[in-house]
Motif scaffolding. Structure first.
Motif, PDB file in Angstrom:
ATOM      1  N   MET A   1    -110.085  12.317  85.448  1.00 15.48           N
ATOM      2  CA  MET A   1    -108.460  11.255  84.998  1.00 15.48           C
ATOM      3  C   MET A   1    -107.807   9.555  85.368  1.00 15.48           C
ATOM      4  O   MET A   1    -108.051   9.764  86.137  1.00 15.48           O
ATOM      5  N   ASN A   2    -108.712   8.993  84.309  1.00 15.03           N
ATOM      6  CA  ASN A   2    -107.954   7.226  84.884  1.00 15.03           C
ATOM      7  C   ASN A   2    -106.784   7.473  85.461  1.00 15.03           C
ATOM      8  O   ASN A   2    -107.206   6.354  86.344  1.00 15.03           O
ATOM      9  N   ASN A   3    -105.409   8.082  85.201  1.00 16.91           N
ATOM     10  CA  ASN A   3    -104.379   6.916  85.975  1.00 16.91           C
ATOM     11  C   ASN A   3    -103.492   8.071  86.137  1.00 16.91           C
ATOM     12  O   ASN A   3    -102.298   8.826  86.691  1.00 16.91           O
ATOM     13  N   VAL A   4    -104.387   8.897  87.332  1.00 18.10           N
ATOM     14  CA  VAL A   4    -103.798  10.224  88.444  1.00 18.10           C
ATOM     15  C   VAL A   4    -103.246   9.722  89.576  1.00 18.10           C
ATOM     16  O   VAL A   4    -102.505  10.392  89.579  1.00 18.10           O
ATOM     17  N   LEU A   5    -103.869   8.617  90.125  1.00 15.22           N
ATOM     18  CA  LEU A   5    -102.901   8.001  90.997  1.00 15.22           C
ATOM     19  C   LEU A   5    -101.496   7.514  90.395  1.00 15.22           C
ATOM     20  O   LEU A   5    -100.047   7.917  91.035  1.00 15.22           O
ATOM     21  N   SER A   6    -101.436   6.961  89.615  1.00 14.32           N
ATOM     22  CA  SER A   6    -100.167   6.148  89.008  1.00 14.32           C
ATOM     23  C   SER A   6     -99.174   8.226  88.312  1.00 14.32           C
ATOM     24  O   SER A   6     -98.316   7.705  88.861  1.00 14.32           O
ATOM     25  N   ILE A   7     -99.611   8.674  88.133  1.00 14.20           N
ATOM     26  CA  ILE A   7     -99.314  10.149  87.326  1.00 14.20           C
ATOM     27  C   ILE A   7     -98.591  11.087  89.001  1.00 14.20           C
ATOM     28  O   ILE A   7     -97.124  10.525  88.851  1.00 14.20           O
ATOM     29  N   THR A   8     -99.522  10.805  90.431  1.00 11.21           N
ATOM     30  CA  THR A   8     -98.632  10.756  91.102  1.00 11.21           C
ATOM     31  C   THR A   8     -97.697  10.565  92.272  1.00 11.21           C
ATOM     32  O   THR A   8     -97.017  11.149  92.474  1.00 11.21           O
ATOM     33  N   LEU A   9     -98.247   9.234  91.607  1.00  9.08           N
ATOM     34  CA  LEU A   9     -96.995   8.040  92.737  1.00  9.08           C
ATOM     35  C   LEU A   9     -96.144   8.093  91.695  1.00  9.08           C
ATOM     36  O   LEU A   9     -95.064   7.901  92.170  1.00  9.08           O
ATOM     37  N   TRP A  10     -95.870   8.416  90.267  1.00 12.55           N
ATOM     38  CA  TRP A  10     -94.162   8.328  89.896  1.00 12.55           C
ATOM     39  C   TRP A  10     -93.182   9.679  89.248  1.00 12.55           C
ATOM     40  O   TRP A  10     -92.626   9.504  89.049  1.00 12.55           O
ATOM     41  N   LEU A  11     -94.845  10.458  89.303  1.00 12.59           N
ATOM     42  CA  LEU A  11     -93.935  11.894  88.762  1.00 12.59           C
ATOM     43  C   LEU A  11     -92.851  12.353  89.925  1.00 12.59           C
ATOM     44  O   LEU A  11     -91.650  12.238  89.427  1.00 12.59           O
ATOM     45  N   PRO A  12     -92.894  11.575  91.471  1.00  7.30           N
ATOM     46  CA  PRO A  12     -91.457  12.642  92.166  1.00  7.30           C
ATOM     47  C   PRO A  12     -90.191  11.222  91.556  1.00  7.30           C
ATOM     48  O   PRO A  12     -88.614  11.383  91.646  1.00  7.30           O
ATOM     49  N   ILE A  13     -90.240  10.044  91.429  1.00  6.76           N
ATOM     50  CA  ILE A  13     -89.628   9.597  90.742  1.00  6.76           C
ATOM     51  C   ILE A  13     -88.845   9.719  89.555  1.00  6.76           C
ATOM     52  O   ILE A  13     -87.468   9.885  89.036  1.00  6.76           O
ATOM     53  N   ALA A  14     -89.812  10.169  88.487  1.00  8.41           N
ATOM     54  CA  ALA A  14     -89.322  11.013  87.257  1.00  8.41           C
ATOM     55  C   ALA A  14     -88.517  11.683  87.271  1.00  8.41           C
ATOM     56  O   ALA A  14     -87.369  11.767  86.767  1.00  8.41           O
ATOM     57  N   ALA A  15     -88.839  12.574  88.227  1.00  9.65           N
ATOM     58  CA  ALA A  15     -87.633  13.605  88.551  1.00  9.65           C
ATOM     59  C   ALA A  15     -86.526  13.076  89.490  1.00  9.65           C
ATOM     60  O   ALA A  15     -85.271  13.960  88.874  1.00  9.65           O
ATOM     61  N   ALA A  16     -86.485  12.408  89.954  1.00  9.40           N
ATOM     62  CA  ALA A  16     -85.108  11.466  90.436  1.00  9.40           C
ATOM     63  C   ALA A  16     -84.433  10.967  89.757  1.00  9.40           C
ATOM     64  O   ALA A  16     -83.466  11.813  90.013  1.00  9.40           O
ATOM     65  N   VAL A  17     -85.318  10.568  88.846  1.00  4.69           N
ATOM     66  CA  VAL A  17     -84.271   9.975  87.822  1.00  4.69           C
ATOM     67  C   VAL A  17     -83.879  10.838  86.525  1.00  4.69           C
ATOM     68  O   VAL A  17     -82.080  11.171  86.425  1.00  4.69           O
ATOM     69  N   LEU A  18     -84.711  11.721  86.679  1.00  7.94           N
ATOM     70  CA  LEU A  18     -83.695  12.735  85.978  1.00  7.94           C
ATOM     71  C   LEU A  18     -82.641  13.720  86.324  1.00  7.94           C
ATOM     72  O   LEU A  18     -81.535  14.399  85.906  1.00  7.94           O
ATOM     73  N   LEU A  19     -82.964  13.965  87.938  1.00  7.08           N
ATOM     74  CA  LEU A  19     -81.941  14.195  88.758  1.00  7.08           C
ATOM     75  C   LEU A  19     -80.722  13.718  88.334  1.00  7.08           C
ATOM     76  O   LEU A  19     -79.513  14.591  88.881  1.00  7.08           O
ATOM     77  N   LEU A  20     -80.462  12.635  88.332  1.00  8.89           N
ATOM     78  CA  LEU A  20     -79.041  11.084  88.213  1.00  8.89           C
ATOM     79  C   LEU A  20     -78.181  12.340  86.850  1.00  8.89           C
ATOM     80  O   LEU A  20     -77.288  11.854  87.220  1.00  8.89           O
ATOM     81  N   PHE A  21     -78.679  12.804  86.262  1.00  6.78           N
ATOM     82  CA  PHE A  21     -78.256  13.221  85.103  1.00  6.78           C
ATOM     83  C   PHE A  21     -77.635  15.005  84.940  1.00  6.78           C
ATOM     84  O   PHE A  21     -76.838  15.181  84.639  1.00  6.78           O
ATOM     85  N   PHE A  22     -77.650  15.467  86.411  1.00  9.93           N
ATOM     86  CA  PHE A  22     -77.434  16.300  86.661  1.00  9.93           C
ATOM     87  C   PHE A  22     -75.951  16.643  87.389  1.00  9.93           C
ATOM     88  O   PHE A  22     -75.413  15.882  88.136  1.00  9.93           O
ATOM     89  N   PRO A  23     -75.187  17.387  87.053  1.00  8.24           N
ATOM     90  CA  PRO A  23     -73.939  17.474  87.921  1.00  8.24           C
ATOM     91  C   PRO A  23     -73.738  18.087  89.063  1.00  8.24           C
ATOM     92  O   PRO A  23     -75.192  18.854  89.358  1.00  8.24           O
ATOM     93  N   LYS A  24     -73.097  17.846  89.419  1.00 10.50           N
ATOM     94  CA  LYS A  24     -72.929  18.012  91.498  1.00 10.50           C
ATOM     95  C   LYS A  24     -72.948  19.566  91.823  1.00 10.50           C
ATOM     96  O   LYS A  24     -73.441  19.750  92.638  1.00 10.50           O
ATOM     97  N   THR A  25     -72.924  20.154  91.065  1.00  9.43           N
ATOM     98  CA  THR A  25     -72.385  21.258  90.419  1.00  9.43           C
ATOM     99  C   THR A  25     -73.341  22.719  90.693  1.00  9.43           C
ATOM    100  O   THR A  25     -73.418  23.374  90.943  1.00  9.43           O
ATOM    101  N   ALA A  26     -74.424  22.411  90.371  1.00  9.69           N
ATOM    102  CA  ALA A  26     -75.390  22.694  89.173  1.00  9.69           C
ATOM    103  C   ALA A  26     -76.088  22.989  90.726  1.00  9.69           C
ATOM    104  O   ALA A  26     -77.941  22.713  90.722  1.00  9.69           O
TER     105      ALA A  26
END
Length: 506
Positions: A1-26
């Protein structure tokens, strides 16, 4: 896979951005997303190992995209045998943190998970950056989430420890930034090409007096991060006040950014200065090995004892690097991984018992092997791994470092070997005080044993302790060509320096 380093690097950031939209109570959903994202990142990083070709010394899986092209700055990623296992260590320890802290983080869980995901991405970025400015951005980015982890979720003196950690590390980093700027301008002056590409800057030839100044700037930044004696004073405070997850990542990965920096930048950029100042770095590392062990021996606090053991163990890594031979450097890289596994496990287990008894004082324990047999077994394995018992991972790294160092620095190797003996003394003393003898404190009679999530966090670490101890060549053979190329680069740099001196003398 040509972009395996980018995928590994940016997956945690993508998850962190997703969590911004979660309510704090969840709370459960937030922790679940954090764990799943970190596991997905680990799986992605297995693709790096799968795509890594043995026998190749240079950077592999390269990804290069223009970032600020008019200045020669690129989004450039690559991995070699020096950085490969450090990336894997990062992606392994992050899910370990989330598993171990599943039932213990009740304050601001959303922010806690996001901080660790951002920190994971930043640490991966440090190890895979092939552009000097990109490296610096990620190197600095690690500071903020760790500052928050210590300052928000830490102990009673957390603000003091967090500020001390931040000020120490950023002071060295700013000097390194000045050194980076000089290197780039000097390369432009000599070649007419503006670039921040690490591989291209390796070919820059500098006179010894300039190398010495730049060596000081870079080496100081990395020595603080290791931390090397006498720049270690921020570390015990940071460890003692940090939550368990913070200590695992700090000891397991973040300190290795310093030793990695020595290998990636200091040795190849400044080969003449490295040769000149290697005895000084070796002396400081040996002092750190013995001093850290002696101070650990007298600690009444379990966590502080393990923290000072890090000062001692990382001294071995620096000794191996500046011994400047193949065996010692390979041992140093392997020991970086070993230390992350063994000391990460010890911090995790100290956190386990602290959550149950709310004390880390050795005097408050005794005889708990009877009430926590599974916990005691896991602690014994981790302790023996840290001591360097043959058959476990710590032995291989220390053996290679001492063998390689003895060839070039026999006195330093002999003195450093006493650190192995002292480690056995203070860790066996810790185990004796905590686990054996009579139970004199009634509260120790009913401590619940280690929980499922904590066992799940420990299992991969124990497997690796045994795997590396029994068959280290799985890991060594992938780093050998890169270490050979590093030493060749250093030697070529020194030859070019001698040629420059000869030309100037005519």
């Amino acid at each position: 896979m040509n972009n395996v380093l980018s995928i590994t690097l940016w997956l945690p950031i993508a998850a962190a951005v997703l969590l911004l939209f979660f309510p704090k109570t969840a709370t459960s959903a937030i922790k679940g997303v954090g764990l799943l994202a970190s596991l997905a990142t680990f799986v992605a990083s297995l693709g790096i190992v799968n795509g890594f070709r043995e026998g190749v010394g240079g950077l592999q899986l390269l990804e290069v995209q223009p970032w600020i092209p008019q200045w020669g700055i690129n989004y450039a990623l690559g991995v070699d045998g020096i950085s490969l296992w450090l990336v894997m260590l990062t992606t392994l320890l992050t899910p370990v943190v989330f598993l171990s802290s599943w039932n213990t983080i009740h304050k601001h869980p959303k922010e806690y998970v996001i901080a660790f995901l951002v920190m994971e991405a930043a640490m991966i970025g440090v190890f895979v950056s092939a552009d000097l400015l990109l490296f610096y951005v990620f190197f600095e980015l690690t500071l903020l989430p760790m500052y928050l982890v210590i300052g928000v979720w830490g102990g009673a003196n957390r603000i003091y420890a967090a500020i001390k950690f931040f000020l120490f590390t950023i002071a060295g980093s700013l000097l390194m930034l000045l050194g980076i700027i000089y290197l780039v301008f000097r390369h432009y002056h000599d070649t007419g090409v503006s670039t921040f590409a690490i591989q291209q800057l390796y070919g820059l030839h500098l006179p010894l007096n300039i190398q010495a100044v730049l060596f000081g700037a870079f080496a100081l930044a990395f020595a603080i991060k290791v931390p090397l004696f006498p720049l270690h004073t921020w570390l015990p405070d940071a460890h003692v006040e940090a939550p368990t997850g913070g200590s695992i990542i700090l000891a397991g990965v973040m300190l290795k950014m310093g030793t990695y920096g020595f290998l990636r930048f200091v040795l190849p950029f400044f080969p003449d200065a490295t040769k000149k100042y290697a005895p000084l770095l070796i002396a400081l590392s040996v002092i750190g090995i013995v001093y850290g062990a002696l101070v650990a021996w007298v600690q009444p606090d379990m966590k502080k004892l393990v923290a000072y053991s890090s000062v001692s163990h990382l001294g071995f890594c620096v000794l191996g690097i500046f011994a400047l031979n193949q065996t010692a450097i390979e041992g140093s890289i392997l020991q970086m991984v070993n230390h992350g596994i063994s000391t990460g496990a010890l911090f995790l287990l100290v956190g386990v018992v602290y959550e149950r008894r709310h004390t880390r004082m050795l005097a408050d324990y005794g005889g708990i092997a009877r009430t926590m047999p599974v916990f005691a077994t896991l602690f014994m394995i981790s302790m023996l791994s840290s001591v360097g018992l043959p058959g476990l991972n710590g032995f291989v790294g220390e053996f290679l470092i001492l063998t390689g160092s003895f060839r070039t620095q026999p006195r330093a190797a002999v003195i450093a070997a006493t650190g192995v003996i002292l480690a056995a003394i203070y860790l066996l003393w810790l185990v004796q005080k905590v686990f054996f003898g009579p139970i004199t404190n009634d509260e120790n009679r009913s401590i619940p044993d280690i929980a499922w999530n904590e066992v799940a966090a420990m299992v991969p670490l124990v497997i690796l302790m045994i795997w590396i101890g029994v068959y280290p060549n799985t890991f060594l053979r992938k780093m050998t060509p890169s270490v050979e190329q590093l030493l060749t680069t250093v030697e070529q740099g020194r030859e070019n320096g001698r040629a420059m001196l000869a030309e100037a003398g005519r």
